[in-house]
Design an enzyme around this catalytic site. Structure first.
Site, PDB file in Angstrom:
ATOM      1  N   ASN A  63      -5.581 -10.033  -0.119  1.00 40.81           N
ATOM      2  CA  ASN A  63      -6.420 -10.452   0.997  1.00 40.81           C
ATOM      3  C   ASN A  63      -5.630 -11.407   1.897  1.00 40.81           C
ATOM      4  O   ASN A  63      -5.469 -12.581   1.579  1.00 40.81           O
ATOM      5  CB  ASN A  63      -7.684 -11.128   0.465  1.00 40.81           C
ATOM      6  CG  ASN A  63      -8.667 -11.440   1.572  1.00 40.81           C
ATOM      7  OD1 ASN A  63      -8.287 -11.639   2.716  1.00 40.81           O
ATOM      8  ND2 ASN A  63      -9.945 -11.471   1.222  1.00 40.81           N
ATOM      9  N   GLY A 113       1.769  -0.638  11.153  1.00 38.02           N
ATOM     10  CA  GLY A 113       1.667  -1.846  10.327  1.00 38.02           C
ATOM     11  C   GLY A 113       1.979  -1.576   8.871  1.00 38.02           C
ATOM     12  O   GLY A 113       2.203  -2.483   8.092  1.00 38.02           O
ATOM     13  N   ASP A 150      16.288   4.940   8.146  1.00 40.07           N
ATOM     14  CA  ASP A 150      15.362   3.848   8.454  1.00 40.07           C
ATOM     15  C   ASP A 150      15.112   3.024   7.183  1.00 40.07           C
ATOM     16  O   ASP A 150      14.096   3.174   6.500  1.00 40.07           O
ATOM     17  CB  ASP A 150      14.054   4.459   8.993  1.00 40.07           C
ATOM     18  CG  ASP A 150      13.134   3.430   9.608  1.00 40.07           C
ATOM     19  OD1 ASP A 150      13.568   2.271   9.796  1.00 40.07           O
ATOM     20  OD2 ASP A 150      11.976   3.789   9.898  1.00 40.07           O
ATOM     21  N   SER A 172       4.478   0.400   8.118  1.00 40.92           N
ATOM     22  CA  SER A 172       5.922   0.626   8.136  1.00 40.92           C
ATOM     23  C   SER A 172       6.662  -0.260   7.152  1.00 40.92           C
ATOM     24  O   SER A 172       6.348  -1.443   7.029  1.00 40.92           O
ATOM     25  CB  SER A 172       6.480   0.296   9.523  1.00 40.92           C
ATOM     26  OG  SER A 172       6.261   1.345  10.394  1.00 40.92           O
ATOM     27  N   GLY A 173       7.667   0.306   6.536  1.00 42.49           N
ATOM     28  CA  GLY A 173       8.497  -0.465   5.631  1.00 42.49           C
ATOM     29  C   GLY A 173       7.901  -0.599   4.240  1.00 42.49           C
ATOM     30  O   GLY A 173       8.587  -0.971   3.299  1.00 42.49           O
ATOM     31  N   HIS A 181      13.525  -0.079  11.215  1.00 38.48           N
ATOM     32  CA  HIS A 181      12.848  -0.257  12.511  1.00 38.48           C
ATOM     33  C   HIS A 181      11.974  -1.515  12.506  1.00 38.48           C
ATOM     34  O   HIS A 181      11.611  -2.015  13.566  1.00 38.48           O
ATOM     35  CB  HIS A 181      12.065   0.998  12.915  1.00 38.48           C
ATOM     36  CG  HIS A 181      10.725   1.167  12.299  1.00 38.48           C
ATOM     37  ND1 HIS A 181      10.446   2.091  11.326  1.00 38.48           N
ATOM     38  CD2 HIS A 181       9.563   0.527  12.542  1.00 38.48           C
ATOM     39  CE1 HIS A 181       9.165   2.002  11.007  1.00 38.48           C
ATOM     40  NE2 HIS A 181       8.611   1.072  11.716  1.00 38.48           N
TER      41      HIS A 181
END
Ligand SMILES: *[C@@H]1O[C@H](CO)[C@@H](O)[C@H](O)[C@H]1NC(C)=O
Ligand SMILES: *[C@@H]1O[C@H](CO)[C@@H](O)[C@H](O)[C@H]1NC(C)=O
Ligand SMILES: *[C@@H]1O[C@H](CO)[C@@H](O)[C@H](O)[C@H]1NC(C)=O
Length: 297
Positions: free
Chosen positions: A87, A214, A117, A216-217, A68
């Site tokens: 950072n 954010g 996914d 995700s993956g 996705h």
């Protein structure tokens, strides 16, 4: 009333630019130190420089993430991957960015259910490993995430549900693997099907600690007698850190063959050339046969 709200906000998140579900940061985590998660990468748009998903290094040419994340993206040349960094604002000495030649979403990825996914991204140049950049171990065949075992999630996603603020410093949190039937029962209350062969859940019944937009993956890794193993890829959830709504992760152990086959298929450009010249030979011999037939007629 409540579930309608939660479910509809889930759908809204799930439709933003093909980048949805958990595209922002870990809730309830703490700052990670540099080098603790050397496989963690940040995928960002070259145009804006904005982190939109996480990924993990699995070899010196390949990264793994969620389908996705790349779904709405036309070309691998519009995104890049940042490694060796915690950072994102300041960067560190090992902070390095790699361009990509291609990405390969799972052919059976279903955006409405987040089934399969998973995606593989290939870097243009080999990744140089050092103390802060290194590949994560994949599970060995048959090695599954054990219910109750503490695993770690990491990412630069949003630190609160519905928040648009993302941290600059990589966040880490411990989440236990949730019993499949328990997770299926919780998500059924939302009308959402969790596919337990392809997905698993991790988190707390009370919520409070979770992956979020954010993240995700990015990786869910479990400490297997001292070695961190990539068991999950952050996929989706209803809200973030809500009670009885643990994060849903792609079950990496289910995709070992696909990962292997995809890497073999796309890694070897010599192999691809051989294949295409073989095809050319077959094609011309086919023509030769036709011509031969035609001329003998
Ligand atoms: C999973 O949870 C269900 C109840 O939700 C329980 O019946 C079952 O024993 C649990 N399985 C494991 C392996 O803990
Ligand atoms: C991983 O687990 C082992 C025990 O199996 C433990 O000794 C070690 O401290 C753990 N490492 C981390 C970083 O949590
Ligand atoms: C991956 O493929 C190679 C051959 O291309 C094979 O030797 C290896 O065992 C495979 N590994 C898995 C996990 O399927």
């Amino acid at each position: 009333m409540f579930w309608v709200f939660v479910f509809s906000s889930f759908l809204v998140i799930a439709n933003v630019n093909g980048v949805y579900g958990r595209d922002s940061r870990i809730v309830g985590g703490v700052d990670a130190t540099l080098g603790r998660w050397p496989w963690q990468g940040s995928i960002r748009f070259i145009s804006t420089g904005t982190n939109f998903c996480g990924c993990s290094v699995i070899s010196n040419r390949w990264l793994i993430s969620a389908a996705h994340c790349t779904e709405g993206i036309r070309s691998a040349s519009s995104i890049e991957v940042r490694l060796g960094v915690t950072n994102l604002l300041a960067g560190e000495a090992t902070d390095v960015t790699y361009r990509l030649t291609s990405f390969h979403d799972h052919p059976d990825y279903v955006s409405s259910t987040f089934l399969n996914d998973i995606t593989l991204l290939q870097t243009s140049l080999p990744i140089t490993f050092n103390a802060n950049v290194r590949a994560v171990a994949l599970p060995s065949p048959g090695m599954i995430a054990i219910v109750g075992s503490p695993c770690w999630i990491t990412g630069w996603g949003t630190t609160a549900d519905s928040s648009s603020v993302s941290p600059n410093i990589l966040q880490q949190a411990v989440v236990p693997i949730v019993n499949d039937s328990q997770c299926v029962a919780w998500y059924r209350q939302e009308g959402i099907m969790v596919f337990t062969n392809e997905q698993f859940c991790a988190g707390y019944e009370a919520g409070n600690i979770d992956s979020c937009q954010g993240d995700s993956g990015g990786p869910l890794t479990c400490n297997d007698t001292g070695i961190f193993v990539l068991q999950g890829i952050t996929s989706y959830g209803v809200g973030c850190a809500l009670s009885r709504r643990p994060g849903v992760y792609t079950r990496v152990s289910n995709y070992l063959t696909w990962i292997n086959e995809t890497i073999v298929l796309y890694s070897n450009s010599v192999g691809q050339k051989c294949t295409s010249s073989l095809r050319a030979i077959l094609f011309s011999s086919f023509f030769f046969l036709i011509l031969h037939k035609l001329t003998t007629f």
